[in-house]
Write an enzyme that holds these catalytic residues in place. Structure first.
Site, PDB file in Angstrom:
ATOM      1  N   TYR A   7       0.709  -1.201  -0.208  1.00  0.00           N
ATOM      2  CA  TYR A   7      -0.129   0.148  -0.065  1.00  0.00           C
ATOM      3  C   TYR A   7       0.929   1.245  -0.078  1.00  0.00           C
ATOM      4  CZ  TYR A   7      -4.109  -2.955   0.788  1.00  0.00           C
ATOM      5  OH  TYR A   7      -5.089  -3.883   0.839  1.00  0.00           O
ATOM      6  N   HIS A  18      -7.291  -7.991  -4.043  1.00  0.00           N
ATOM      7  CA  HIS A  18      -8.660  -7.538  -3.686  1.00  0.00           C
ATOM      8  C   HIS A  18      -8.447  -5.791  -3.795  1.00  0.00           C
ATOM      9  CE1 HIS A  18      -6.711  -7.585   0.335  1.00  0.00           C
ATOM     10  NE2 HIS A  18      -7.382  -6.400   0.334  1.00  0.00           N
ATOM     11  N   ARG A  27      -2.648 -12.470   2.001  1.00  0.00           N
ATOM     12  CA  ARG A  27      -4.036 -12.150   1.674  1.00  0.00           C
ATOM     13  C   ARG A  27      -4.148 -12.356  -0.034  1.00  0.00           C
ATOM     14  NH1 ARG A  27      -7.504  -7.867   3.683  1.00  0.00           N
ATOM     15  NH2 ARG A  27      -8.727  -9.784   3.508  1.00  0.00           N
ATOM     16  N   TYR A  63      -0.863 -10.371  -1.401  1.00  0.00           N
ATOM     17  CA  TYR A  63       0.300  -9.898  -0.846  1.00  0.00           C
ATOM     18  C   TYR A  63       0.339 -10.334   0.639  1.00  0.00           C
ATOM     19  CZ  TYR A  63      -3.123  -6.878   1.272  1.00  0.00           C
ATOM     20  OH  TYR A  63      -4.223  -6.182   2.023  1.00  0.00           O
ATOM     21  N   HIS A  90     -10.347  -2.525  -1.818  1.00  0.00           N
ATOM     22  CA  HIS A  90     -11.299  -1.952  -0.718  1.00  0.00           C
ATOM     23  C   HIS A  90     -12.363  -1.056  -1.086  1.00  0.00           C
ATOM     24  CE1 HIS A  90      -8.733  -3.644   2.698  1.00  0.00           C
ATOM     25  NE2 HIS A  90      -7.645  -3.570   1.797  1.00  0.00           N
TER      26      HIS A  90
END
Length: 304
Positions: free
Chosen positions: A157, A217, A214, A193, A219
């Site tokens: 991120y 995806h 994870r 990730y 969010h």
């Protein structure tokens, strides 16, 4: 006279909260004491184990910053976040499923025009996301703010990058639905990730031989007036970690099939770098009220 020993101590501590003015706080504290004391008794917790637990929680707090929340991460990997989510969303009545907020809802989510490329020219396969927000009867909901954020092609991120402070956000934005409840944007295809493993939570994952991954995806936080705020992800079908998400956040209804396209134009009529990917998903909002969370380290005048 009460003897503060193994047989009478728990009752004495529970009784000590008897005059708590707030009945809900009283209930929560007394139930917490029962559960903690029961855990210690059942496990025969040693001094060394208790000291390790105190040190672990201390280091968890010390790892937190205005843009990193290690305690949320701990809650996530223990399944507590998803359990809290589940008990607060038992009746969905056809509304889109919820999932964890995660620890990366940070900073300012600036309102951007539909069709904006939110990836800030990051490397990766291009993706077009088209979506719509409706009520449970399919009526479009206009002027609804929708915050989006996701990891980059390497699984990071923006707030995890050293450049975040100087270059600002990427792969996060806010869109406002049009009269037909629609919004759309360009970005890159996210990948699966690992959660951060450089802190005490990662230490626990590694030592217990759990994987830290994870599934890929995006969010979404949808905050429609007159409806419950929706905190969710849209997962990419086919990801190998869908059945073993380290934070237990996957639900079948949140998995979207991503189409690989070779069209010269994207759905908004603008040129595409081929090949590209198309994500289509519709959000159905449940009537109700509630306060949407604010991003960590958001500006004081930012309305989440």
């Amino acid at each position: 006279m009460t003897q503060f020993n193994e047989t009478e101590l728990t009752a004495a501590v529970i009784k000590s909260f008897e005059d708590t003015p707030d009945p809900r706080a009283k209930f929560l504290l007394q139930e917490l004491v029962k559960s903690l004391h029961d855990y210690v008794s059942k496990t025969g917790l040693t001094f060394e184990e208790w000291e390790y637990a105190i040190d672990f929680l201390t280091r968890t707090g010390q790892k937190c910053t205005p843009i990193r929340q290690e305690f949320i991460l701990l809650s996530d990997v223990l399944g507590v976040s998803m359990l809290v989510d589940a008990v607060n969303h038992r009746e969905r009545e056809g509304a889109t499923e919820t999932t964890v907020l995660g620890p990366f809802y940070v900073g300012e989510h600036k309102v951007m025009p539909h069709g904006t490329d939110v990836s800030a020219n990051l490397p990766g396969e291009r993706m077009f996301v088209q979506s719509r927000v409706t009520d449970l009867k399919g009526k479009p909901l206009a002027n609804v703010p929708v915050d989006i954020w996701h990891a980059d092609d390497e699984g990071y991120y923006d707030s995890q990058r050293p450049t975040y402070a100087t270059e600002g956000p990427s792969s996060r934005a806010r869109f406002v639905t049009d009269a037909d409840g629609r919004f759309f944007f360009r970005t890159i295809l996210p990948c699966s990730y690992p959660i951060p493993t450089d802190g005490p939570v990662g230490e626990m994952i590694i030592q217990t031989r759990r994987h830290a991954m994870r599934p890929a995806h995006v969010h979404f936080l949808v905050n429609a007036p007159g409806h419950e705020p929706l905190i969710t992800h849209v997962f990419i079908d086919g990801d190998k970690y869908l059945n073993s998400d380290v934070v237990f956040g996957v639900k079948d209804d949140l998995i979207a099939r991503i189409e690989k396209r070779t069209d010269a134009l994207m759905p908004d009529g603008k040129p595409a770098e081929v090949p590209w990917h198309l994500m289509t998903y519709e959000f159905h909002m449940k009537p109700g009220q509630g306060a949407a969370p604010k991003p960590m380290a958001a500006k004081a005048d930012e309305h989440a």
